[in-house]
Design a protein around this motif. Structure first.
Motif: not given
Length: 223
Positions: A136, A179-180, A206
């Motif tokens: 994450k 968010a990635n 993401n």
């Protein structure tokens, strides 16, 4: 580290440390000034950081190895053990950024910048027997701002080979901060080879591919 006792916390002052380190006991290793001013530069003979089968947190380092090795290497995390890699810059390593063998316990990869590694940003061979992986809040791939200008990783952003036997993998963010951001990696942003029916894979929240941040624009992944 050699003088530490199990369960200790070691705080590290800002500076550049030209060494490879091995953590083979329960330990928290954290910088006082953050990754921007605390750099671990490996010798090239081994991964910059090798983590044994223990409860370990590594937080707030620039893990940078120009010669031939991983940034962080973890062979095995057995059931009951937790390893957390957090708030770090893992870039320009000439193998994987984070290279993991088997996860039967818990692996957390949180809020890192993982860029410009010669192979995968994150590689995990096996998550098995109820193991858990949480990824994450990371930038995995290209990044540019007033301080940094990194290309993407030269293979996959995240590659997980096998997820078996009631294990869980979460690559997700429930808020914008979690968010990635996965962009400009030479191959897929996320690739999971084998997911057995009794295991759980969650990918949500993401940004994968092209996006804009401030006045910078980032491209898509290779596949």
């Amino acid at each position: 580290i050699d003088a530490a006792s199990s369960g200790d916390t070691i705080t590290v002052a800002p500076g550049t440390y030209n060494e490879d380190i091995t953590i083979d006991l329960d330990l928290t290793l954290e910088s006082t000034g953050g990754a921007e001013v605390t750099k671990l530069t490996g010798t090239g003979g081994a991964p910059v950081v090798t983590i044994g089968d223990c409860n370990v947190t590594v937080q707030g380092f620039d893990i940078d190895d120009i010669p031939v090795a991983d940034g962080v290497y973890i062979a095995t995390i057995t059931a009951g053990n937790v390893v957390t890699i957090q708030d770090s810059i893992i870039a320009c390593n000439t193998d994987q950024g984070i290279d993991v063998g088997s996860v039967y316990g818990t692996l957390n990869i949180l809020n890192n910048l993982i860029s410009q590694n010669t192979h995968e940003g994150i590689y995990i061979d096996l998550v098995d027997e109820g193991g858990s992986v949480v990824i994450k809040g990371n930038v995995i791939g290209a990044w540019q701002d007033a301080d940094y200008d990194f290309n993407g990783n030269s293979s996959y952003g995240i590659y997980i080979y096998q997820v078996h036997n009631g294990s869980t993998v979460t690559i997700a963010g429930t808020t914008e901060a979690e968010a990635n951001l996965i962009s400009e990696n030479s191959s897929d942003g996320i690739y999971v080879d084998e997911l057995y029916y009794d295991s759980t894979l969650t990918i949500e929240g993401n940004i994968i591919g092209a996006f804009a941040y401030d006045h910078f624009t980032f491209g898509g992944n290779g596949n």
